[in-house]
Each structure stands twice: as C-alpha cells, then as structure tokens.
Write a protein that holds these residues in place. Structure first.
Motif, PDB file in Angstrom:
ATOM      1  N   VAL A   1     -58.714  -7.517  64.789  1.00 48.07           N
ATOM      2  CA  VAL A   1     -59.554  -8.703  64.718  1.00 48.07           C
ATOM      3  C   VAL A   1     -58.634  -9.906  64.630  1.00 48.07           C
ATOM      4  O   VAL A   1     -57.725  -9.930  63.798  1.00 48.07           O
ATOM      5  CB  VAL A   1     -60.507  -8.658  63.511  1.00 48.07           C
TER       6      VAL A   1
ATOM      7  N   SER B   1     -62.292 -10.247  74.121  1.00 42.10           N
ATOM      8  CA  SER B   1     -62.800  -9.156  73.272  1.00 42.10           C
ATOM      9  C   SER B   1     -63.242  -7.992  74.154  1.00 42.10           C
ATOM     10  O   SER B   1     -64.055  -8.155  75.068  1.00 42.10           O
ATOM     11  CB  SER B   1     -63.989  -9.636  72.435  1.00 42.10           C
TER      12      SER B   1
ATOM     13  N   ARG C   1     -59.670  -1.608  69.973  1.00 40.54           N
ATOM     14  CA  ARG C   1     -60.816  -2.516  70.062  1.00 40.54           C
ATOM     15  C   ARG C   1     -60.380  -3.882  69.568  1.00 40.54           C
ATOM     16  O   ARG C   1     -60.070  -4.054  68.390  1.00 40.54           O
ATOM     17  CB  ARG C   1     -61.987  -1.994  69.233  1.00 40.54           C
TER      18      ARG C   1
ATOM     19  N   SER D   1     -61.232  -7.754  68.847  1.00 42.63           N
ATOM     20  CA  SER D   1     -62.321  -8.698  68.599  1.00 42.63           C
ATOM     21  C   SER D   1     -61.709 -10.062  68.333  1.00 42.63           C
ATOM     22  O   SER D   1     -60.911 -10.220  67.411  1.00 42.63           O
ATOM     23  CB  SER D   1     -63.159  -8.265  67.394  1.00 42.63           C
TER      24      SER D   1
END
Lengths: 116, 112
Positions: free
Chosen positions: A12, A87, A112, A114
């Motif tokens: 993130v 993202s 992943r 973000s």
C-alpha cells in the motif's frame, strides 16, 4: 523445488511515491516476465527478460515503469510517482527458455499494489 | 475481439458433469496456446498447452481443441470437481516471441 516467489505480497502506498516489487524466478529459468492484472481481467504483458537483458519491453505503459534483472535471476519492477491507476496485481512468471523454446510460463502469486 | 469489463463470463456446472470453456483468439500468427487456471488470490496455474500443428491434445481429465480456421480454442474438463472452481484463461503467443496475450477469462463454478 520452489516456485516463483514475489515480495511483498501486498503493498500500500500513497500517490506520488516510489515502489519496488521483487521477483525470484524458478532456479534455472532464463526467461522472466512481468504482467499486470486488473480486477476481472486477464494478465497484461509488461516486459520480458532473457538473461539480464530486456528482450521485449513493449508492454510498459510509460516511463514511470522500469524493470531490471542485473544478474539474470532476481528481477525488480520499479514504479516512480505512482498513480491511483497503477493499482493492480503485478504478476511475475518464469520459463526455462524464451525465444525458440517451449514457453510454459510459471507464475508467482503476485504483488497486490494499492495506491491511495 | 472480446469485450473487456469487470464481469467475467460464468459457467456453472454440476459436480461430475463435463465442462467446456471456449476462447476466441485474435492473432492469426499465433502458433502456441496455453490454458491457465487461476484461483482467488493466486497466480495463474498452467493446465495444458497446444501448438498450432495440432488440433487436439489430452491431459489428465482435460482436453484442448484448436480450430485455426475460426481462431477458436476450447478446454474440456471431464468429471468436473468442486476443486475445479476457478477462473480459466486462454493465452496465445507467437512461438518465438516470449510474451503471452491473455483472453478475458471464464469463471467456472462447480456445484456439489
């Protein structure tokens, strides 16, 4: 042996920041690939390495994206000045050879990313 | 070509039935095709591949059919099991080009 390993599994970050995503291919695989997968879609090709050199970088969306594979094994995908549109899940794959050989690509679980 | 969107085509089958997943590919020069299975939170997993000099290839419980005339690929899964539930992608490449071009994907749901 171990499969393709990607770290971190989740990242993130804030808009405008720099990120690095790492890929450890299957031992002995000379070809390494990066793909990006958005929700509900198939993976999209970014870049392919044969050994240390980028054999095809036609999928990199712009000059904020860069990837290296300095010793022909581990690769790092680098994204500068991240944007919310970056993202996605970033997938890495490796195969025994690239050009001219059977091209079964084995994928890692992905990172992943973000961007807030 | 295939439409792109957030909603994948879905195939729902009963456990024990046979499943057929279809894929249209776009590049006439493509000569190598792969089917991948992707479960939630995981990367694509290789299932079976086929080269363009073949029109059928069989694996364990899976068969891939290739029709180059209409640029169509299908994956048949025999005796579908709940563990087969996943998203299935076809991918194409030119044999000596490296990169794979993936189709949209089909979500297979197996009811016990």
């Amino acid at each position: 042996g171990a499969g393709v390993s990607q770290t971190p599994s989740n990242k993130v970050t804030e808009k405008g920041k720099y990120v690095e995503l790492r890929c450890d291919p299957i031992s002995g695989h000379t070809a390494l690939y990066w793909y990006r997968q958005s929700l509900g879609q198939g993976p999209e090709f970014l870049i392919y390495f044969q050994g240390t050199g980028a054999a095809d970088d036609s999928g990199l969306p712009n000059d904020r994206f860069f990837a290296v594979r300095p010793e022909g094994s581990v690769s790092t995908l680098k994204i500068q000045r991240t944007e919310r549109g970056d993202s996605a899940v970033y997938l890495c794959a490796s195969s025994l050879g690239g050009v001219g050989s059977k091209n079964i690509q084995y994928f890692g679980a992905g990172t992943r990313l973000s961007v807030l | 070509g295939e439409s792109v969107g957030l909603h994948l085509p879905t195939l729902s089958v009963q456990e024990g039935d046979n499943s057929i997943i279809n894929c249209a590919y776009s590049n006439s020069a493509s000569d190598y095709f792969i089917w991948y299975k992707q479960e939630s939170g995981k990367g694509p997993q290789f299932i079976i591949d086929i080269r363009s000099n073949m029109d059928k290839r069989q694996g364990q419980r899976v068969t891939v059919l290739l029709n180059k005339t209409v640029k169509h690929l299908s994956l048949q899964i025999a005796a579908t099991q709940p563990g087969d539930s996943a998203v299935y992608f076809c991918a194409e490449s030119v044999f000596n080009a490296g990169k794979l071009i993936f189709g949209q994907g089909t979500e297979l749901s197996v009811k016990p």
